[in-house]
Design an enzyme around this catalytic site. Structure first.
Site, short mmCIF file in Angstrom:
data_model
loop_
_atom_site.label_atom_id
_atom_site.label_comp_id
_atom_site.label_asym_id
_atom_site.label_seq_id
_atom_site.Cartn_x
_atom_site.Cartn_y
_atom_site.Cartn_z
N TYR A 231 0.83 -1.21 0.00
CA TYR A 231 0.00 0.00 0.00
C TYR A 231 0.87 1.26 0.00
O TYR A 231 1.69 1.44 0.90
CB TYR A 231 -0.91 -0.03 1.23
CG TYR A 231 -1.63 1.24 1.57
CD1 TYR A 231 -2.45 1.86 0.63
CD2 TYR A 231 -1.53 1.78 2.84
CE1 TYR A 231 -3.13 3.02 0.96
CE2 TYR A 231 -2.22 2.94 3.18
CZ TYR A 231 -3.01 3.56 2.23
OH TYR A 231 -3.69 4.70 2.56
N ASP B 66 -1.04 -5.90 9.64
CA ASP B 66 -2.18 -5.08 9.24
C ASP B 66 -3.28 -6.04 8.78
O ASP B 66 -3.16 -6.69 7.74
CB ASP B 66 -1.75 -4.15 8.10
CG ASP B 66 -2.87 -3.22 7.65
OD1 ASP B 66 -4.03 -3.67 7.59
OD2 ASP B 66 -2.58 -2.05 7.33
N ILE C 28 -6.65 -5.12 8.38
CA ILE C 28 -7.85 -4.29 8.22
C ILE C 28 -8.83 -4.81 7.19
O ILE C 28 -9.97 -4.34 7.12
CB ILE C 28 -7.48 -2.82 7.89
CG1 ILE C 28 -6.88 -2.70 6.49
CG2 ILE C 28 -6.54 -2.25 8.94
CD1 ILE C 28 -6.65 -1.27 6.06
N LYS D 72 -12.50 -0.70 6.31
CA LYS D 72 -12.72 -1.61 5.19
C LYS D 72 -13.78 -2.65 5.48
O LYS D 72 -14.69 -2.87 4.67
CB LYS D 72 -11.40 -2.31 4.82
CG LYS D 72 -10.22 -1.36 4.69
CD LYS D 72 -10.42 -0.28 3.65
CE LYS D 72 -9.21 0.63 3.55
NZ LYS D 72 -9.41 1.72 2.57
#
Length: 488
Positions: A153, A238, A240, A277
């Site tokens: 990302y 991460d 998410i 998300k």
């Protein structure tokens, strides 16, 4: 006394005048192109369609229905106003107890209730952005580094680096094995850091992956945990996109690996989570840090003062996530709708021979357009990207902005729009692919050694693309497209 003209750099800090935010990336340039010419079905049908935003808008109807049925959840309604005073006055940085309990319960439910989370380890943050920066501050000093598997990302360059001074070092993953994170790639990245005399403090992974839309299997996660334990470095996970998995294999959290009978220093493991998300709430800025390290929990909780979640939001979220029936329905329906959207989108790409990485999670697709490059370079990738942005009028994100090691990959988001907009976006892609194929055939036939025609859409071609939307069937839009039938 006359005015003395001083340079901007002398008046402002290095941070204010620098480019640490990374806003000059094609990733953000695409957003600017969209903002300058946004698509609107009525007002601007020839505008840029936003496919660079990983946002989940497919289940807002479920959220709205719940809010209508639960007016007390908001302190800004006649039904909930009695709680206004208690929520409006000062709240310390620990957060509302009911909020932490509800988030811990939700995190467990998303992971199939195979693990439990301690509410006292739930630390609030202003979105995942704030959570990542806080973790970086807690774990590393300026100049020290985190390893990050590629592609990753683009916002990580801002979130972890800009204000902390921490470095991000790529773990190069490649398409020949579907960009899998291997022990060999991890060791190679670590060795490069050692040779450069850069101290590695941790490894950052995203599971499910953004931009790949894939999950890390249990074996890979075990290998990663083994690696960080051997190197005595931190692991930041991460997670998410945990509830965006829409088909098998299912999501496996690092928290599950820690419950297995393996050697694991729990002080090295940290999870970043949010509701941006999984629930589609990026505007609420609900970020979560969950660390197994007591010192990190204590430090990050103090630092959370700089980016707390408002007590009004905590109150609403706590009420919503405490409704087990609603949460179960939402998780199941969200996965179903994401799976359907993914299916329709990939079927459309299949019709014109556009490749993509097989995936089962996330709000996007990792699309392979290397066959449309004039040459296998990142310069050619950017040239193709400019055509897609400026002429096809789609904001898709080039792989180079995700630090991909191979040119020709693009992330395309499909869950941030309604069905009709997605249908038009796919139609534009299909038309572009067909025209590109025609042009390649034409080039081969005529054997133009020089002065090769530039890949471009004429105004007439763009009119054709825009008109195609009206020809599509409302019941089965993509398979019935005349563009698709013309090819079969």
């Amino acid at each position: 006394m006359g005015f003395v003209d001083r340079s901007r750099e002398n008046l402002l800090s290095k941070m204010a005048t620098g480019n640490g935010h990374g806003e000059n990336s094609p990733y953000f340039d695409g957003w600017k192109a969209y903002e300058n010419d946004p698509f609107d079905a009525s007002e601007n049908p020839r505008g840029v369609i936003q496919m660079g935003l990983a946002e989940n808008q497919l289940c807002f109807d479920l959220i709205q229905d719940w809010i209508k049925k639960n007016p007390k959840a908001s302190i800004c309604t006649p039904d909930g106003v009695d709680a206004f005073r208690d929520r409006a006055i000062f709240q310390d940085y620990h957060g509302l107890a009911e909020f932490r309990n509800a988030v811990a319960k939700f995190m467990a439910k998303v992971r199939g209730n195979r693990v439990r989370f301690d509410p006292d380890r739930i630390v609030m943050s202003g979105g995942a952005t704030g959570a990542h920066e806080t973790i970086a501050f807690c774990l590393a000093n300026p100049g020290e580094a985190f390893l990050v598997p590629t592609p990753y990302y683009p916002g990580f360059d801002r979130d972890l680096r800009w204000r902390t001074g921490v470095q991000l070092l790529p773990v190069v993953c490649e398409s020949f094995n579907n960009f899998k994170v291997t022990r060999k790639a991890l060791e190679a990245a670590y060795e490069r850091a050692q040779e450069a005399k850069i101290r590695v403090k941790g490894l950052l992974i995203t599971n499910p992956s953004n931009p790949l839309g894939t999950i890390l299997d249990r074996e890979t996660l075990r290998s990663i945990v083994s690696f960080i334990n051997e190197k005595n470095i931190h692991l930041v996970c991460d997670e998410i996109y945990a509830a965006t998995v829409f088909s098998e294999p299912g999501f496996v959290s690092v928290s599950e690996i820690m419950e297995e009978e393996i050697t694991c220093n729990r002080d090295l493991i940290h999870i970043v989570y949010s509701l941006s998300k999984d629930m589609g709430f990026p505007g609420f800025r609900v970020g979560i840090i969950y660390s197994y390290n007591d010192a990190v929990v204590n430090c990050s909780r103090k630092m959370s003062s700089f980016g707390l979640v408002s007590s009004q939001t905590q109150h609403l979220i706590a009420s919503m996530l405490s409704d087990d029936e609603f949460v179960d329905r939402f998780i199941a329906e969200s996965a179903k709708r994401l799976g359907k959207r993914h299916e329709v989108f990939t079927q459309g790409l299949d019709q014109v021979g556009i490749g993509y990485l097989k995936s089962n999670a996330g709000l996007f697709l990792w699309m392979d357009l290397h066959h449309l490059l004039k040459e296998k370079t990142f310069e050619a990738e950017m040239e193709l990207w400019r055509v897609i942005i400026n002429e096809v009028k789609l904001n898709v994100s080039p792989g180079s902005s995700f630090h991909c090691s191979e040119p020709g990959w693009f992330r395309v988001c499909f869950a941030n729009m309604d069905d009709s907009t997605m249908e038009l976006a796919l139609t534009r892609i299909i038309t572009f692919a067909l025209q590109s194929k025609e042009l390649r055939i034409q080039r081969k036939r005529q054997c133009w050694a020089s002065n090769r025609p530039r890949l471009s859409f004429s105004k007439r071609r763009m009119d054709d693309i825009m008109m195609t939307q009206s020809l599509l069937s409302p019941h089965s839009p993509i398979p019935q497209s005349p563009l698709v039938r013309a090819r079969t």
